[in-house]
Design a protein around this motif. Structure first.
Motif, short mmCIF file in Angstrom:
data_model
loop_
_atom_site.label_atom_id
_atom_site.label_comp_id
_atom_site.label_asym_id
_atom_site.label_seq_id
_atom_site.Cartn_x
_atom_site.Cartn_y
_atom_site.Cartn_z
N PHE A 13 40.07 39.09 45.94
CA PHE A 13 41.02 38.28 45.18
C PHE A 13 40.99 36.83 45.68
N ALA A 14 40.95 36.65 46.99
CA ALA A 14 40.90 35.29 47.55
C ALA A 14 39.60 34.59 47.18
N ARG A 15 38.51 35.33 47.17
CA ARG A 15 37.20 34.74 46.89
C ARG A 15 37.04 34.37 45.43
N LEU A 16 37.56 35.21 44.54
CA LEU A 16 37.30 35.04 43.11
C LEU A 16 38.46 34.39 42.36
N GLY A 17 39.67 34.50 42.89
CA GLY A 17 40.77 33.73 42.34
C GLY A 17 41.63 34.38 41.29
N THR A 18 41.19 35.52 40.72
CA THR A 18 42.01 36.20 39.73
C THR A 18 41.94 37.71 39.95
N VAL A 19 42.98 38.38 39.48
CA VAL A 19 43.02 39.84 39.57
C VAL A 19 41.89 40.45 38.74
N ARG A 24 36.78 43.40 38.49
CA ARG A 24 35.39 43.57 38.04
C ARG A 24 34.44 43.67 39.22
N SER A 25 34.68 42.87 40.24
CA SER A 25 33.84 42.89 41.43
C SER A 25 33.91 44.24 42.14
N LEU A 26 35.10 44.80 42.22
CA LEU A 26 35.31 46.04 42.96
C LEU A 26 35.15 47.30 42.11
N VAL A 33 43.99 46.86 41.34
CA VAL A 33 43.96 45.73 42.26
C VAL A 33 45.38 45.27 42.57
N SER A 34 46.21 45.16 41.55
CA SER A 34 47.61 44.75 41.76
C SER A 34 48.33 45.73 42.67
N GLN A 35 48.08 47.01 42.48
CA GLN A 35 48.72 48.03 43.32
C GLN A 35 48.27 47.91 44.77
N GLN A 36 46.97 47.65 44.96
CA GLN A 36 46.44 47.49 46.33
C GLN A 36 47.09 46.29 47.02
N LEU A 37 47.22 45.19 46.29
CA LEU A 37 47.83 44.00 46.88
C LEU A 37 49.31 44.23 47.19
N THR A 38 49.99 44.93 46.30
CA THR A 38 51.41 45.23 46.52
C THR A 38 51.58 46.12 47.74
N GLN A 39 50.72 47.13 47.88
CA GLN A 39 50.81 48.03 49.02
C GLN A 39 50.50 47.29 50.32
N LEU A 40 49.55 46.36 50.27
CA LEU A 40 49.22 45.58 51.46
C LEU A 40 50.41 44.72 51.88
N GLY A 53 52.87 29.44 37.62
CA GLY A 53 52.72 29.49 36.17
C GLY A 53 52.40 30.92 35.75
N ARG A 54 51.29 31.08 35.05
CA ARG A 54 50.88 32.43 34.65
C ARG A 54 49.92 33.07 35.64
N ARG A 55 49.51 32.31 36.64
CA ARG A 55 48.51 32.81 37.58
C ARG A 55 49.16 33.37 38.83
N LEU A 56 48.48 34.33 39.41
CA LEU A 56 48.86 34.87 40.70
C LEU A 56 48.01 34.18 41.76
#
Length: 304
Positions: A13-19, A24-26, A33-40, A53-56
């Motif tokens: 997420f840090a490397r590519l900038g969007t969920v 797609r990468s993973l 992906v959102s669930q993984q980030l929330t759990q982390l 704005g609209r971006r995470l």
């Protein structure tokens, strides 16, 4: 406790900038992906992302942890490399991304050298352009990338990637021996010629056009293709002129005249691996074989 899989998700997420890009990468769904980030975030007890704005985007804490995640992932690969070094025989599969000219001229002799020394080691080779190759390297689709740089057009360095120089390959003017452009002595005689070249969206095509325009020639590219064998065939058959890398010219342009350009430009070839994998014994063996094969290639004499 920090989980490596969740840290890998944060890193992507840090490397590519969007969920969506991280998903797609993973090969995950965006919701996964959102669930993984929330759990982390629950694991560490602090917000790692926030809405802009609209971006995470990452919070300051998220950026700190993402940097540690990259280091930890590299350390895991270093540990795997150290363990592999304890095995008496090299085995497994190495996945390589390359472009056409290297696949034609350099990879076959390198594989011969490699398999003579390490018969249990297998290699898969996939033809890719630079962006797709490096994207695959960073997502672990590939273990090694063969890349190229043209004069004045350096390939950008990417975080987490370690590169080694491999070969300097001359860029030669290829002219038919029959037809309207036969007998040309240099670019100055080819202002009205038909050219074959790569598209202007990739480094070779960008460089060729820039070189010709610097000579006062607006190239008339009648045949645009990334297929260097087709470019060579168009030259041999008298339909076009081209600037061709020596690796291709030495084997596939024996029926054409090859001339050195002013200042003898070369493209630079290199290998690239993830930083954590650079000490892996199989990777080092392949790099060694590629370097030996490159060293055995003879320069193409102009006009040969």
């Amino acid at each position: 406790m920090l989980h490596l899989a969740r840290l890998r998700t944060l890193h992507e997420f840090a490397r590519l900038g969007t969920v969506h890009e991280a998903a797609r990468s993973l090969a995950y769904s965006p919701s996964a992906v959102s669930q993984q980030l929330t759990q982390l975030e629950r694991d560490v007890g602090i917000a790692l992302t926030e809405k802009a704005g609209r971006r995470l985007v990452l919070t300051a804490a998220g950026r700190v942890l993402a940097q540690h995640a990259r280091t930890l992932l590299e350390d895991v690969e270093r540990a795997e490399a150290d363990l592999a070094a304890t095995k008496p025989v090299l085995s497994g599969v190495l996945r390589v991304a390359s472009f056409q000219s290297v696949m034609l001229s350099l990879i076959p002799p390198a594989l011969t050298i490699l398999f003579e020394r390490h018969p249990e080691l297998q290699v898969e080779v996939h033809q890719r352009e630079a962006e797709a190759a490096y994207a695959g390297l960073l997502t672990h689709e590939f273990d090694l990338v063969l890349g190229e740089e043209y004069p004045g057009l350096d390939e950008r360095h990417r975080a987490g990637v370690q590169r080694e120089a491999l070969l300097e390959d001359p860029l030669l003017l290829a002219i038919p021996r029959e037809g309207s452009w036969a007998g040309a002595r240099g670019l100055e005689d080819l202002s009205e010629a038909n050219w074959t070249a790569d598209p202007d969206t990739v480094l070779p095509g960008i460089w060729v056009r820039s070189r010709l325009r610097a000579q006062g020639i607006e190239p008339r590219v009648r045949f645009e293709t990334i297929d260097l064998l087709l470019q060579a065939h168009l030259v041999r058959s008298g339909h076009a002129v081209a600037i061709i890398p020596g690796l291709v010219a030495r084997e596939h342009l024996t029926g054409a005249d090859l001339l050195e350009l002013t200042d003898s430009p070369h493209r630079r070839l290199h290998t690239a691996v993830r930083t954590g994998r650079s000490a892996d014994p199989a990777t080092r063996a392949l790099r060694s074989a590629l370097a030996e094969a490159a060293g055995a290639l003879e320069a193409v004499p102009p006009g040969s």
